[in-house]
Scaffold this active site. Sequence first.
Site, PDB file in Angstrom:
ATOM      1  N   SER A  71       0.840  -1.202   0.000  1.00 20.08           N
ATOM      2  CA  SER A  71       0.000   0.000   0.000  1.00 20.08           C
ATOM      3  C   SER A  71       0.870   1.244   0.000  1.00 20.08           C
ATOM      4  O   SER A  71       2.012   1.225   0.486  1.00 20.08           O
ATOM      5  CB  SER A  71      -0.866  -0.014   1.258  1.00 20.08           C
TER       6      SER A  71
ATOM      7  N   TYR B 179      -0.680  -0.234   9.989  1.00 17.46           N
ATOM      8  CA  TYR B 179      -0.949  -0.876   8.694  1.00 17.46           C
ATOM      9  C   TYR B 179       0.214  -0.651   7.728  1.00 17.46           C
ATOM     10  O   TYR B 179       0.700  -1.594   7.085  1.00 17.46           O
ATOM     11  CB  TYR B 179      -2.238  -0.293   8.139  1.00 17.46           C
TER      12      TYR B 179
ATOM     13  N   LYS C 142       2.825  -3.485   6.252  1.00 21.45           N
ATOM     14  CA  LYS C 142       3.020  -3.684   4.807  1.00 21.45           C
ATOM     15  C   LYS C 142       4.501  -3.558   4.442  1.00 21.45           C
ATOM     16  O   LYS C 142       5.037  -4.350   3.662  1.00 21.45           O
ATOM     17  CB  LYS C 142       2.186  -2.678   4.020  1.00 21.45           C
TER      18      LYS C 142
END
Lengths: 324, 324
Positions: free
Chosen positions: A125, A149, A153
């Site tokens: 992402s 997050y 990633k």
Amino acid sequence: MTKVLILGGGGMVGQKLAHHLVAHGLNGDADLSITLHDIAFPPNGAKANMRLGSVADAGVVEALAQERFDVIFHLASIVSGQAETDFDLGWNVNMHPTWRLLEGLRAQHEATGGAYVPRIVFTSSIAVFGGPYPDKIGDEFLTAPQTSYGAQKAICEAMISDFSRKGFVDGLSLRLPTICVRPGKANLAASSFFSGIIREPLNGMEAILPVPDTVRHWHASPRSAVGFLTHAAGLDTDLLQGRRALNLPGVSCTVAEQIEALRSIAGQGPVDLIKPQADAAIAKIVDGWPRNFDPQRAIALGFQSEPDFDSIIHVYMDDDLPKG
Amino acid sequence: MTKVLILGGGGMVGQKLAHHLVAHGLNGDADLSITLHDIAFPPNGAKANMRLGSVADAGVVEALAQERFDVIFHLASIVSGQAETDFDLGWNVNMHPTWRLLEGLRAQHEATGGAYVPRIVFTSSIAVFGGPYPDKIGDEFLTAPQTSYGAQKAICEAMISDFSRKGFVDGLSLRLPTICVRPGKANLAASSFFSGIIREPLNGMEAILPVPDTVRHWHASPRSAVGFLTHAAGLDTDLLQGRRALNLPGVSCTVAEQIEALRSIAGQGPVDLIKPQADAAIAKIVDGWPRNFDPQRAIALGFQSEPDFDSIIHVYMDDDLPKG
């Protein structure tokens, strides 16, 4: 027969990908065995082998690894907002299973005397980045995630790159733009409203806009996401020259420009359904996200997105808007 | 009383740091309790509490976390060459214990209602980078490690940053230059020869040079390393603005320039003890390493190194060369 696994195959992008593979094969290869794994599946979803389970549970990805899939699309993830509020869940879903999967695949690689080297396409992402940003983020810009997050990633990217460098797997990580317009319901991703402000009005429903319309962001359609994933599955990874995480092409625009595109396509009526309602928590997360990119490597490697936000709305209307 | 833990406290830099703390305190604080943890300690080492054990063993870092150290210097690591040849050992020492340590510290943070927020200073490495490089690597250059060691360091950086962002710990990662001139014996690091070609000749011994003398690299002395670590322990981390991994100052020079500095300080005799003997494996690893930096952030934050390689040799002669 090419064995394909989609981790997170019950999610929106996973289903789009599965439908594409069922209808069109994978880069010209129609002889596919398609397995989807997820904690839930939509009713009347893509026709494939469905496996219910959580990648976070002990033994799950290890067992999948033993099936020696040729291509693994790893889309399984807790979304950004949820990973931010539930710290344990975020790491348990977004990081640890990737490690266990890689170790499981490496065991198969070794059990076959090195013959088994699966292709892994991992959905990373743009949340791996953190501000301050240049006007356009180039391919050599640092990763400095400002959400759990994003950190998860970035860590998975590094694991996949190293296992690939050693030859145990052949993986690459795609730093997806925000996928917009998502069909269906809003989800817990902090980015959910970018789709909501287009989707809800086109369906005659009100949509909440939790941030100022000056917010600029980076988008690509679900159709482009499927294109990124299938293109990555067939890419000659030698061309990556050891840098196996890619910034992808997309459309940079402000919320105001999104709304203008909606007005130009659907008129003032839908636009009037967008209700500004500030949400400080969402604004804070989104404020730390990238706004624009110069993804020269991915473009040179043949990855393609829409040219503008009007096109992104048209993709939604063609592919997902209920007809009539 | 400030409780200080040095993980990897038996190693060269750990011992230098411990000696410094015993003699000078930590940034003016002389009321220290110093604990060193490592798999082995040198005889007649720094006077501190010594704990034997491997961070890779179950329960070890968890138990240390329960002691609520105020400052944790995390130097424990398998070196680059060893992590490359023993894949499991590298991840088991260089990555997994950092996760367990952070989780253990977070448990203490929560057990104290958030009062306990230890400072962690982690020794990362310039091995987080991978070529091709610009002439000077800037503070916003991507991490693209080309060794398992570099990948492990980059992953630990991301973990420490996220746990810090959440307020569970207050950590930062220092991307140390190659530390040169290391006293004592050669080790398994691929970078070991950078020290060997200075140290062995100054001690009247032959040294193997496994790479061409055109190789350029990035150095700082053990004394600078101790300065980096203590400076980091006292730094106001708000100044890092969420980017908690730092490129540090150092000296960029070629092997030929190292040798010229040796000649200018010690004459032709020692230089004649350097024996070129190509080693393709070492050359391949070193070829992927950075050569020069423009570490503006760290300099602005007050980190300091030597101005040139002559100074680095003098530090070795002052601090470590056996007298007489």
